[in-house]
Design an enzyme around this catalytic site. Sequence first.
Site, PDB file in Angstrom:
ATOM      1  N   HIS A   1      -4.638  -8.483   0.661  1.00 63.19           N
ATOM      2  CA  HIS A   1      -6.073  -8.633   0.882  1.00 63.19           C
ATOM      3  C   HIS A   1      -6.782  -9.301  -0.299  1.00 63.19           C
ATOM      4  O   HIS A   1      -8.005  -9.359  -0.338  1.00 63.19           O
ATOM      5  CB  HIS A   1      -6.716  -7.282   1.186  1.00 63.19           C
ATOM      6  CG  HIS A   1      -6.353  -6.755   2.537  1.00 63.19           C
ATOM      7  ND1 HIS A   1      -6.686  -7.418   3.699  1.00 63.19           N
ATOM      8  CD2 HIS A   1      -5.658  -5.655   2.923  1.00 63.19           C
ATOM      9  CE1 HIS A   1      -6.219  -6.741   4.748  1.00 63.19           C
ATOM     10  NE2 HIS A   1      -5.589  -5.660   4.299  1.00 63.19           N
TER      11      HIS A   1
ATOM     12  N   HIS B   1      -1.693   1.602   4.084  1.00 61.70           N
ATOM     13  CA  HIS B   1      -1.194   2.000   5.409  1.00 61.70           C
ATOM     14  C   HIS B   1      -0.128   3.081   5.246  1.00 61.70           C
ATOM     15  O   HIS B   1      -0.046   4.015   6.047  1.00 61.70           O
ATOM     16  CB  HIS B   1      -0.602   0.796   6.158  1.00 61.70           C
ATOM     17  CG  HIS B   1      -1.630  -0.192   6.593  1.00 61.70           C
ATOM     18  ND1 HIS B   1      -1.429  -1.071   7.623  1.00 61.70           N
ATOM     19  CD2 HIS B   1      -2.880  -0.445   6.147  1.00 61.70           C
ATOM     20  CE1 HIS B   1      -2.499  -1.825   7.783  1.00 61.70           C
ATOM     21  NE2 HIS B   1      -3.394  -1.468   6.892  1.00 61.70           N
TER      22      HIS B   1
ATOM     23  N   TYR C   1     -10.870  -1.264  -0.331  1.00 54.42           N
ATOM     24  CA  TYR C   1      -9.699  -0.518   0.114  1.00 54.42           C
ATOM     25  C   TYR C   1      -9.477   0.733  -0.715  1.00 54.42           C
ATOM     26  O   TYR C   1      -8.875   1.698  -0.244  1.00 54.42           O
ATOM     27  CB  TYR C   1      -8.464  -1.427   0.156  1.00 54.42           C
ATOM     28  CG  TYR C   1      -8.455  -2.257   1.422  1.00 54.42           C
ATOM     29  CD1 TYR C   1      -8.070  -1.670   2.617  1.00 54.42           C
ATOM     30  CD2 TYR C   1      -8.882  -3.568   1.426  1.00 54.42           C
ATOM     31  CE1 TYR C   1      -8.084  -2.385   3.802  1.00 54.42           C
ATOM     32  CE2 TYR C   1      -8.902  -4.301   2.607  1.00 54.42           C
ATOM     33  CZ  TYR C   1      -8.504  -3.705   3.795  1.00 54.42           C
ATOM     34  OH  TYR C   1      -8.533  -4.407   4.966  1.00 54.42           O
TER      35      TYR C   1
ATOM     36  N   LYS D   1       6.167   2.060   2.581  1.00 49.70           N
ATOM     37  CA  LYS D   1       5.495   1.000   1.840  1.00 49.70           C
ATOM     38  C   LYS D   1       4.537   1.583   0.803  1.00 49.70           C
ATOM     39  O   LYS D   1       3.868   2.579   1.070  1.00 49.70           O
ATOM     40  CB  LYS D   1       4.676   0.163   2.833  1.00 49.70           C
ATOM     41  CG  LYS D   1       4.831  -1.336   2.648  1.00 49.70           C
ATOM     42  CD  LYS D   1       3.930  -2.060   3.623  1.00 49.70           C
ATOM     43  CE  LYS D   1       4.257  -3.533   3.683  1.00 49.70           C
ATOM     44  NZ  LYS D   1       3.615  -4.167   4.846  1.00 49.70           N
TER      45      LYS D   1
END
Lengths: 684, 684
Positions: free
Chosen positions: A394, A183, A239, A179
């Site tokens: 998010h 993550h 992030y 991805k």
Amino acid sequence: AFAQQVTPTSQSNLLLTDKGVKDYTRLLAEKPTSVQEIAQIKQKIDAELGQPIQVPMPKDAGGGYTHEQHKANQLSIFYGGILYQLTDDSKYAEHAKNLLFAYAKIYRTLPLHPEKKEQTPGKLFWQSLNEAVWLVYSIQGFDAIKPYLSEEDRRYLKADLFQPYVDFLSVDGAETFNKIHNHGTWAVAAVGMAGYSLEDENWVKMALYGTAKDQSGGFIKQLDQLFSPDGYYSEGPYYQRYALLPFVVFAQAVAINNPELKIFDYRDSILIKAIYAAIDLTYGGFFFPINDALKEKNLKTSEMVFGVDIAYSITQDPRLLSFAKYQGNFAPIDAGFEVAQALSEGKEKPFAFQSKRFRDGEKGDQGGLAIFRAESEKSNSALVYKYTAQGMGHGHYDKLTWLFYDNGEEVIRDYGAARFLNIEAKYGGHYLPENNSWAKQSIAHNTVVVDEKSHFNGKYSIAENAFPTELSFDISNPDFQWASAVLKEVYPGVAFKRTMFQIQDPAFEYPLILDLFEVQSEEQHQYDLPLHFNGQIIYLNTPLAANKSQLLPLGKSNGYEHLWNLAQGKAHEKLSQFTWLLKDRFYTWSTKTSASDELIMVELGANDPDFNLRSERALILRSQGRGNHYFLSALETHGSFDSKNELTVNASNQIQSLELIEKGGKKYIEITTKDAGSRSYPVE
Amino acid sequence: AFAQQVTPTSQSNLLLTDKGVKDYTRLLAEKPTSVQEIAQIKQKIDAELGQPIQVPMPKDAGGGYTHEQHKANQLSIFYGGILYQLTDDSKYAEHAKNLLFAYAKIYRTLPLHPEKKEQTPGKLFWQSLNEAVWLVYSIQGFDAIKPYLSEEDRRYLKADLFQPYVDFLSVDGAETFNKIHNHGTWAVAAVGMAGYSLEDENWVKMALYGTAKDQSGGFIKQLDQLFSPDGYYSEGPYYQRYALLPFVVFAQAVAINNPELKIFDYRDSILIKAIYAAIDLTYGGFFFPINDALKEKNLKTSEMVFGVDIAYSITQDPRLLSFAKYQGNFAPIDAGFEVAQALSEGKEKPFAFQSKRFRDGEKGDQGGLAIFRAESEKSNSALVYKYTAQGMGHGHYDKLTWLFYDNGEEVIRDYGAARFLNIEAKYGGHYLPENNSWAKQSIAHNTVVVDEKSHFNGKYSIAENAFPTELSFDISNPDFQWASAVLKEVYPGVAFKRTMFQIQDPAFEYPLILDLFEVQSEEQHQYDLPLHFNGQIIYLNTPLAANKSQLLPLGKSNGYEHLWNLAQGKAHEKLSQFTWLLKDRFYTWSTKTSASDELIMVELGANDPDFNLRSERALILRSQGRGNHYFLSALETHGSFDSKNELTVNASNQIQSLELIEKGGKKYIEITTKDAGSRSYPVE
Ligand SMILES: [Zn+2]
Ligand SMILES: [Zn+2]
């Protein structure tokens, strides 16, 4: 050098090398206070050495005992390795080894974590993200104790711990691994660093180019897509900070092991830009809390320590040292010792924040974030005008919103995320239900809300494809800086255009903010413009009818159900003015209104049975039955309230009228002041 | 030396003498940074020198232009005089003189202030208190420029400014002047210092002994009655701080001019005790906000600067210097230069706060204030148990209440006063109506409220004659410190007894607070015990029914009308437990309950149409239909929430049960802990 070693050599291949060890040894001898950090790590690990190691069966979610213990262990393995390298004392290597062996004993047969929820699960942890983080730290510990381990140990750990661990992350977890998402970055960094340390070229290739090793995923693609050309990370500053750590530590490992890739030069030095961007996306050290963001995060987090240290070792920019000094510590790797050395020589230079715009989107064509700074001896404000893309899962429905900082405080604020990270009693430490029902909704932001619905009707599938277009970002005149952006189809048939100005004019004590928000729509709608102010209400120039003895929610959905309607009334027939006090300074918001407009004072907290929300107030300007419409507002910072000497100065503001006029076919904002006459400013 | 001089001599008689000037000159030459303070004053006054002086006709209330201008002028006169003495530059004397002459021109014929309200009015200011303050500062400025003034000037200023000013304060304002109250202290200090400087023995005598000069009023009587034998000022810390300035500056003037009175030795050195008491009545530098108190006041206020400097010059206690250092400045008088000198020599010693009790009342027999401190490397908490007398007109109906500080924060809080001092838009800067309707009411405090009425039914005439009696104050065992007090007839037929403990026990990370509140009554009543906690709600072990979509006030009067009822429900059948988070630490309140008790979560803000109140929350424990009854509670401080490293530790507390038991005819509190078994503590 290596292809796929069943038994890795004893050579350390990651971020602490002989150079770092030598630097440390010299500093310890010559300037012991400069490496105080290591003494603290030593103290922490020494305290553990007497105790039996604890590798419990995974059971608890974030914040719970087993979760925290496995996190603690990843640091113990990391620090144990580092201390072994720095002190040559085998007790530290033995400690790290014992922990690694305990994990090797259980890992292969561990089932998925029992508390898995909403996310891809891990085995040690409830989400695979933590699983990857564990390996990023632990592999560095392993790498550092390689010289201490026997061949047999190394073979065993690779076979029984790291091979199944890497398989779990890359094969079982292929979807996350490939991805283009933070993550994924943690996963590729973990696997790639394991590849370098355990001398497995296959793992390194997967990390760099995806499990298919064809550039369909992996680190390089993440570097291509996750940052805009200005180094802005699409999920936003919170992030950005978090994602930086795996980016920079893995890049450092790549730089050491595959220097020919020139990873830090890649894409016009995108990683270095990203580190500087993270710094620029802060006020008073704290990250702008746009999108899902916990407000307590600042530049002192370990991600930023690694980031600043590695960026310094690459750029040698002495301004970075001022942040290292603010952080008060350094990463125990080569780059960190370089920083410690430089600080001990007093090499740091101040970092002067300046107005700056970060374009969003892989190609930089998906809007952006404009930051206007006014830093002088007297003032230290920042206006943040956000016209970025959605920012992935998010992201919030906050198109063309703004934030304002002054005097060390968030004056016009964004709620950030609704979450108590790692507090189990609060929904297991996950994002709270109120993160969706409140924090993401448009009414939680300082932007126009049409018909009490969130932008794009709160649908991510629409939002992810809608990007504002920047019309202008102009900071060429320091006294008159501005940015303008448009977004079509925020709602069906409704377009937004917002133009924001930061003006420095002697008529005003502090920089003046002007705000022209134009809504285009053929149909008639209700437009709400909230002002999420921070401070104590001092004065409103038009009386509201207070709901003194009964409170009801302002609405039924889209965040409105969380707002108590405290007071409501007609707006001023010309210019509504609202003054509040924050710390020792006054702020006045003036907004052009007519008697058919309404003002509503609201407080957050309705429909919040678990007391998950903070009770914050906002003032909403409501215009009913409008088609094309504009909101014209100004924010003044003024005066002072000196409680020590009981002196109040300039508690009242300057602006007396605010108009949008046309002269010679051009639009101007015209303001009249109390003491300095009037002036007009071009709006395009 | 003088009796009543029509034309005072050119001799300076107040707080800056040749000694101070010499000290300053030496410091300036040898250690210029140690007297930086003076450079700042110089800068301020130099900036004024070019401007025309402004002595406007009095018009505005506190915070308004004329009010602030006259306050600014009192400082300009004071500083002008000081700078003339220190620099010998006549421009400063001329500036002070011009201001004094401007006042002399208007003062005699000035009418009472147009904004007079609720209080005795002044002429320059809306209340005579400010009028007295003006003179306390200005007379020091006058005193300093006496050598510069001609005989004619001195005669003129005495006749046209100071004589009518003194008459206004002492003759017209005789009631205030002779009052044993801080307004009286300012008035006597003003008149007494004018007496010394203008060489008028009559004024000095009035100041010392009242207008009748028979000790029926005046400074000595104030020293006798306004402080308890422990130096506690009956109105509480906020006013103790404020009252201190006229006490110490006038005492210093008395000490210089009438050394035979040995004023600082008077009543067992009561003034010195009062200065130390003011320091002891703080946490983190901020005064305990009991009674009418603005929370932003701390030890840096100019009153405390004068207080600390003068106390140091009398006692030479090097611990006082640590506060002078914290204050960052000194008073420009002899004592201040002494402090500057001592600081430049590094003489300061740390001040270790210790548990301490201040008796209240002239004879020390009207209850008291017990402060339990736990200061160590790890903890820095303070438990304040208040069983003082009413504290005059600024007292609150808060009998046997408590406060708790920890980790730099007010954890269990008191609202303080409802007032925006000097902000005109907020009720002219006066105490707000909500000060009476909320801040003073019993429900605004952490004490028992019977039948939703305030103590003594909120009647001052009853309250002023009701004093708690201390049964015990015992700090002999540092690990087990406690105090107990009783008060009869808090309501007709209802008596209160409260016993509070600070316990240090290895079973608990931080000091444990225990609280036994016993109510005696033959009749049945409703008892409410509020806990005004500060922080974010984390966990309650019993579910409450939240008023999700409609809020109503909890009651109709006595402060209840200001509370929104957020949620209500049955208490836990054995032990209700409530955990909240403040900054990075958790707090758990455990209280013995039965299923017939109720818990109510409330938020301040109902019936507050002008948004004068802060929206703070409290948890109320309600016991219906009780006669004799006790509340047994514990407060635990525990764990940590480290957002930087995303680590949460000990989010859950230790106490599992809490009982009041009898063994061998003695009462004990028995607690059971999660990890450390049980223990019992004697309660009397
Ligand atoms: Zn947001
Ligand atoms: Zn109070």
